[in-house]
Write a protein that holds these residues in place. Structure first.
Motif, PDB file in Angstrom:
ATOM      1  N   LYS A 277       0.842  -1.208   0.000  1.00  0.00           N
ATOM      2  CA  LYS A 277       0.000   0.000   0.000  1.00  0.00           C
ATOM      3  C   LYS A 277       0.877   1.258   0.000  1.00  0.00           C
ATOM      4  CE  LYS A 277      -1.308   1.515   3.954  1.00  0.00           C
ATOM      5  NZ  LYS A 277      -1.743   1.337   5.340  1.00  0.00           N
ATOM      6  N   VAL A 278       1.881   1.253   0.868  1.00  0.00           N
ATOM      7  CA  VAL A 278       2.751   2.422   0.988  1.00  0.00           C
ATOM      8  C   VAL A 278       3.585   2.619  -0.284  1.00  0.00           C
ATOM      9  CG1 VAL A 278       4.762   3.335   2.207  1.00  0.00           C
ATOM     10  CG2 VAL A 278       2.839   2.391   3.494  1.00  0.00           C
ATOM     11  N   GLN A 281       1.561   4.323  -2.789  1.00  0.00           N
ATOM     12  CA  GLN A 281       1.433   5.770  -2.522  1.00  0.00           C
ATOM     13  C   GLN A 281       2.695   6.507  -2.969  1.00  0.00           C
ATOM     14  OE1 GLN A 281       0.818   5.475   1.714  1.00  0.00           O
ATOM     15  NE2 GLN A 281      -1.412   5.521   1.550  1.00  0.00           N
ATOM     16  N   ILE A 282       3.817   5.920  -2.686  1.00  0.00           N
ATOM     17  CA  ILE A 282       5.083   6.563  -3.048  1.00  0.00           C
ATOM     18  C   ILE A 282       5.243   6.625  -4.565  1.00  0.00           C
ATOM     19  CG2 ILE A 282       7.604   6.299  -2.951  1.00  0.00           C
ATOM     20  CD1 ILE A 282       7.203   5.113  -0.124  1.00  0.00           C
ATOM     21  N   ASP A 285       3.171   9.386  -5.990  1.00  0.00           N
ATOM     22  CA  ASP A 285       3.805  10.694  -5.744  1.00  0.00           C
ATOM     23  C   ASP A 285       4.956  10.943  -6.696  1.00  0.00           C
ATOM     24  OD1 ASP A 285       2.162  11.147  -3.645  1.00  0.00           O
ATOM     25  OD2 ASP A 285       3.725  11.222  -2.110  1.00  0.00           O
ATOM     26  N   ARG A 294       7.075  13.006   1.949  1.00  0.00           N
ATOM     27  CA  ARG A 294       6.250  12.005   2.602  1.00  0.00           C
ATOM     28  C   ARG A 294       6.910  11.492   3.873  1.00  0.00           C
ATOM     29  NH1 ARG A 294       1.708   9.137   1.645  1.00  0.00           N
ATOM     30  NH2 ARG A 294       1.261  10.158  -0.314  1.00  0.00           N
ATOM     31  N   LEU A 296       7.039   8.459   6.362  1.00  0.00           N
ATOM     32  CA  LEU A 296       6.692   7.036   6.460  1.00  0.00           C
ATOM     33  C   LEU A 296       6.850   6.594   7.902  1.00  0.00           C
ATOM     34  CD1 LEU A 296       6.015   4.227   5.515  1.00  0.00           C
ATOM     35  CD2 LEU A 296       8.305   3.998   4.586  1.00  0.00           C
ATOM     36  N   LYS A 304      10.328  -0.862   6.920  1.00  0.00           N
ATOM     37  CA  LYS A 304      10.374   0.421   6.216  1.00  0.00           C
ATOM     38  C   LYS A 304      11.562   0.478   5.267  1.00  0.00           C
ATOM     39  CE  LYS A 304      10.610   2.744  10.066  1.00  0.00           C
ATOM     40  NZ  LYS A 304      10.388   1.661  11.026  1.00  0.00           N
ATOM     41  N   ARG A 432      -2.060  10.438  14.792  1.00  0.00           N
ATOM     42  CA  ARG A 432      -2.324  11.001  13.487  1.00  0.00           C
ATOM     43  C   ARG A 432      -2.769  12.469  13.505  1.00  0.00           C
ATOM     44  NH1 ARG A 432      -2.363   8.106   8.763  1.00  0.00           N
ATOM     45  NH2 ARG A 432      -2.983   9.455   7.063  1.00  0.00           N
ATOM     46  N   ASP A 443       3.044  14.524   3.610  1.00  0.00           N
ATOM     47  CA  ASP A 443       1.998  13.518   3.513  1.00  0.00           C
ATOM     48  C   ASP A 443       2.432  12.347   4.375  1.00  0.00           C
ATOM     49  OD1 ASP A 443       0.221  14.728   1.585  1.00  0.00           O
ATOM     50  OD2 ASP A 443       1.913  14.578   0.220  1.00  0.00           O
ATOM     51  N   SER A 445       2.374   8.239   5.332  1.00  0.00           N
ATOM     52  CA  SER A 445       2.085   6.838   5.072  1.00  0.00           C
ATOM     53  C   SER A 445       2.371   6.053   6.335  1.00  0.00           C
ATOM     54  CB  SER A 445       3.003   6.289   3.973  1.00  0.00           C
ATOM     55  OG  SER A 445       2.704   6.854   2.736  1.00  0.00           O
TER      56      SER A 445
END
Ligand code: ADP
Ligand code: MG
Length: 701
Positions: A277-278, A281-282, A285, A294, A296, A304, A432, A443, A445
């Motif tokens: 998922k992450v 997103q990356i 971008d 971003r 993370l 990570k 959050r 942003d 993640s």
């Protein structure tokens, strides 16, 4: 607040000469009238509230009592004399005590005349007393009836010694307000003032220093807090929501051979759903020409690094260079080793640059960076030295951002046409809502899933008295082939003391775990880097079974065979640190353990921390507790980033005010993107004033 008179240096204020002005500037950084007026009281004393002597209990709060002195005497004691007065009201009697200035005080005190006394009460043998009370004749006190809530300002030891304590600040602030000619300019738009029923800035500033009532104090604080948050949010919101597509960066259009080869042939496991998922997103971008910024977040061990690495490959597929910056040498090396292994298999070039790189190594790195043959540079702060020049840095990863300030981040790309895309990785979870308000420019993640098969680390709390049992447990684990960390606290100010703790611990462990059966590594901050690396390496290789260390191992170290983490004096660690340390184990297939060692005497906060650790492994839950216990001041990077150098507001306690300010900032900017409407004239002025000192990377026009 735009008044020009407020820009005057403090030296012009009556009661502040050159000497005092310099002291105040050196100690507190206050230079101008405006600085002083923004130096807010940290609490207030309620001068309307009086206690009776029979109501007194020993406490840390200061109290105010009306009564008369009935008797004064000198009392000799082993260490000098003290002056004691008996102070009575209708309900009882207590003692006032002075250890100094006996003669002056004795002459000043009037018998059987009503006084207002003020101070902290202590009790000894059921006798209440007050040491060095503030005294004022009731008659005088009544004259100055305007002061109901008296402000208390923090000062420094040096200032207090020069008699520049809270009372001094009260005096010069009174002076300042009496000198001011014109009222403060209202910076906020009329519509907001009306909707929120804000009091005027003049009224707010006066009442925050000299509250005329509780109600006015609340209103003053609300306005000033709201305004403080509002202008921060204006900056964040404008950058994040509205300027995003104007900060250009390099755009990575393809996912090419490096990424695909790694994904198909090298990656030794399946990515977790959260990792996928992450990564998506990356990738999204990176496919835009706008700069990626971003954050993370993911618990230690959530994977990570691999996500970061695969993102780098996308940049390299598009012909760009990348770098990864880590806060410590050990961590940089470890990343380098992980990455180098993968790079080898897919033909990507990678180098490591740290403080201990040799001149020859540096020369080669500089050369390969500039001619573009080096794909990835991993390193520490050394990466931001002026000599380091990338041919085309397109993507930068910053690991564990709490050790890097914004200024340092900015330095990374000052040499390029565009700033690179940035991924900040952190294992320090921030709730959050808080993250949003603090890092509105990033942003976010989250990797909220651990790789499969991971067993949760079992955490227990043991008292020092049970150390032998703990040692026996360690022996059993070592007999199974496992390795053990024993970590000691290290607190900056008392390094020598901590060093002694560490060495004592090392000795006792050496006795308990004798050679040749057991081998022990030791690592601490002041060691030479090469010795540190050597000791680390022995542990990594499995040549030593026990690693005795200070918190230098906190971040990043990945040794899957290490399955026990013993934390000595665990009460001295903060929650996030404990959680980070625990994350060093539980990285292999074996059941891992975290043992928190403490003495018997524990503060309530320490108990809460220990209970939290033994109850949960969830980083976000721990972060919430941490936030409640400590407040956000200590949270990652917030100090350096300047966002939390708040003068009056508190991100946690005043969270609802923050949300309101954020809401209005968004609404205002949606309506008037460039602050061109006449009603936003002062907002714009203030906004520009605030942003002009900022780093260029904000890219705010
Ligand atoms: P973090 O940087 O988030 O602390 P790492 O990237 O160091 O975590 O990963 C911790 C360990 O888990 C590493 O040994 C890594 O190879 C492994 N790992 C990462 N992702 C997965 C996965 N999807 N499945 C299995 N193991 C993984
Ligand atoms: Mg990591």
């Amino acid at each position: 607040m735009q008044n020009s008179e407020l820009q005057k240096p403090l030296i012009y204020l009556k009661g502040v000469g050159p000497h005092r002005a310099k002291l105040i500037q050196d100690e507190l950084g206050l230079k101008t009238y405006a600085d002083l007026i923004n130096y807010f009281p940290f609490r207030y004393v309620d001068r309307t509230q009086f206690y009776k002597i029979n109501e007194l209990v020993e406490s840390t709060a200061e109290v105010q009592i009306v009564g008369v002195i009935t008797e004064i005497r000198m009392v000799s004691q082993r260490r000098g004399k003290r002056l004691v007065a008996t102070f009575e009201d209708k309900t009882g009697a207590m003692e006032l005590i002075w250890f100094k200035k006996h003669k002056v005080i004795r002459e000043m005190l009037k018998i059987n005349t009503p006084y207002v006394i003020f101070g902290k009460v202590s009790s000894y043998n059921h006798q209440m007393s007050m040491v060095h009370p503030e005294l004022e004749l009731l008659e005088e006190f009544k004259k100055d009836f305007s002061v109901k809530l008296q402000p208390v300002y923090s000062s420094t030891e040096k200032l207090t010694k020069q008699n520049l304590g809270s009372r001094f600040f009260i005096r010069i602030l009174k002076q300042l307000f009496s000198e001011l000619q014109s009222p403060f300019v209202e910076t906020l738009p009329q519509s907001i003032v009306e909707e929120l029923k804000l009091i005027s800035p003049s009224k707010a500033y006066f009442n925050v220093h000299f509250p005329q009532s509780n109600e006015l104090l609340m209103k003053a604080q609300f306005r000033l807090k709201w305004e403080e948050f509002f202008f921060i949010q204006m900056q964040l919101v404008r950058k994040n929501l509205f300027q995003k597509h104007k900060i250009k960066s390099y755009k990575f259009e393809i996912v090419g051979q490096y990424f695909n080869k790694f994904y198909n042939d090298v990656l030794p496991f399946n990515l977790t759903g959260a990792q996928k998922k992450v990564l998506k997103q990356i990738r999204k971008d990176l496919g835009l020409s706008a700069q990626m910024n971003r954050l993370l977040q993911g618990d230690v061990g959530s994977g990570k690094t691999i996500v970061g690495f695969m993102s780098m490959l996308i940049a390299i597929d598009n012909g760009f260079q990348t770098c990864m910056m880590a806060p410590t040498e050990i961590l940089a090396k470890q990343h380098y080793q992980t990455i180098a292994g993968f790079c080898d298999e897919i033909g990507v070039s990678v180098s490591l640059l740290t403080g201990s790189s040799t001149t020859a190594q540096r020369r080669e790195i500089h050369q390969n960076l500039e001619n573009g043959t080096l794909h990835i540079l991993v390193g520490t702060h050394a990466l931001i030295e002026d000599k380091v020049k990338f041919h085309n840095l397109g993507f930068a990863i910053i690991d564990e951002q709490h050790r890097f300030g914004v200024a340092q981040r900015a330095k990374l790309w000052k040499k390029n046409d565009f700033p690179p895309n940035v991924l900040v990785m952190t294992a320090t979870p921030i709730p959050r809502t808080l993250a949003m308000s603090l890092y509105g420019d990033l942003d976010i993640s989250v990797i909220d899933e651990l790789p499969p098969g991971r067993k949760l680390v079992k955490t227990v709390h043991r008292y020092d008295a049970n150390r032998l049992k703990v040692f026996n447990f360690l022996k059993k684990e070592i007999a199974k082939g496992r390795q053990v960390y024993v970590v000691y606290p290290l607190i900056e100010e008392s390094q020598n003391f901590d060093y002694k703790d560490l060495m004592d611990g090392y000795e006792s462990i050496s006795r308990e775990f004798p050679k040749p059966e057991y081998q022990i590594s030791i690592v601490y901050g002041k060691m030479k880097p090469e010795d540190k690396a050597h000791e680390m390496q022995r542990f990594v290789n499995g040549e030593t079974q026990i690693m005795v260390a200070t918190t230098v191992i906190e971040v990043g170290v990945n040794i899957p065979n290490a399955s026990v983490m013993v934390i000595e004096s665990a009460e001295r660690f903060g929650l996030s640190q404990l959680h980070q340390l625990r994350g060093r184990v539980g990285r292999g297939a074996e059941q891992s353990y975290c043992i928190l060692m403490t003495g018997h005497k524990l503060s309530d906060d320490a108990k809460t921390r220990l209970q939290t650790m033994t109850r949960t492994n969830d980083g976000f839950e721990i972060a919430e507790v941490d936030l409640k216990l400590r407040g956000p001041g200590d949270l990652m990077g917030t100090q350096q980033s300047g966002l939390l150098n708040l003068k009056i507001a508190d991100v946690v306690k005043d969270n609802s005010i923050l949300q309101s300010a954020r809401h209005h900032a968004i609404r205002l900017l949606k309506k008037d993107h460039n602050l061109e409407l006449p009603e936003h004239k002062y907002v714009k002025q203030r906004f520009i004033e605030l942003t002009k000192h900022k780093f260029k990377w904000n890219y705010i026009s």
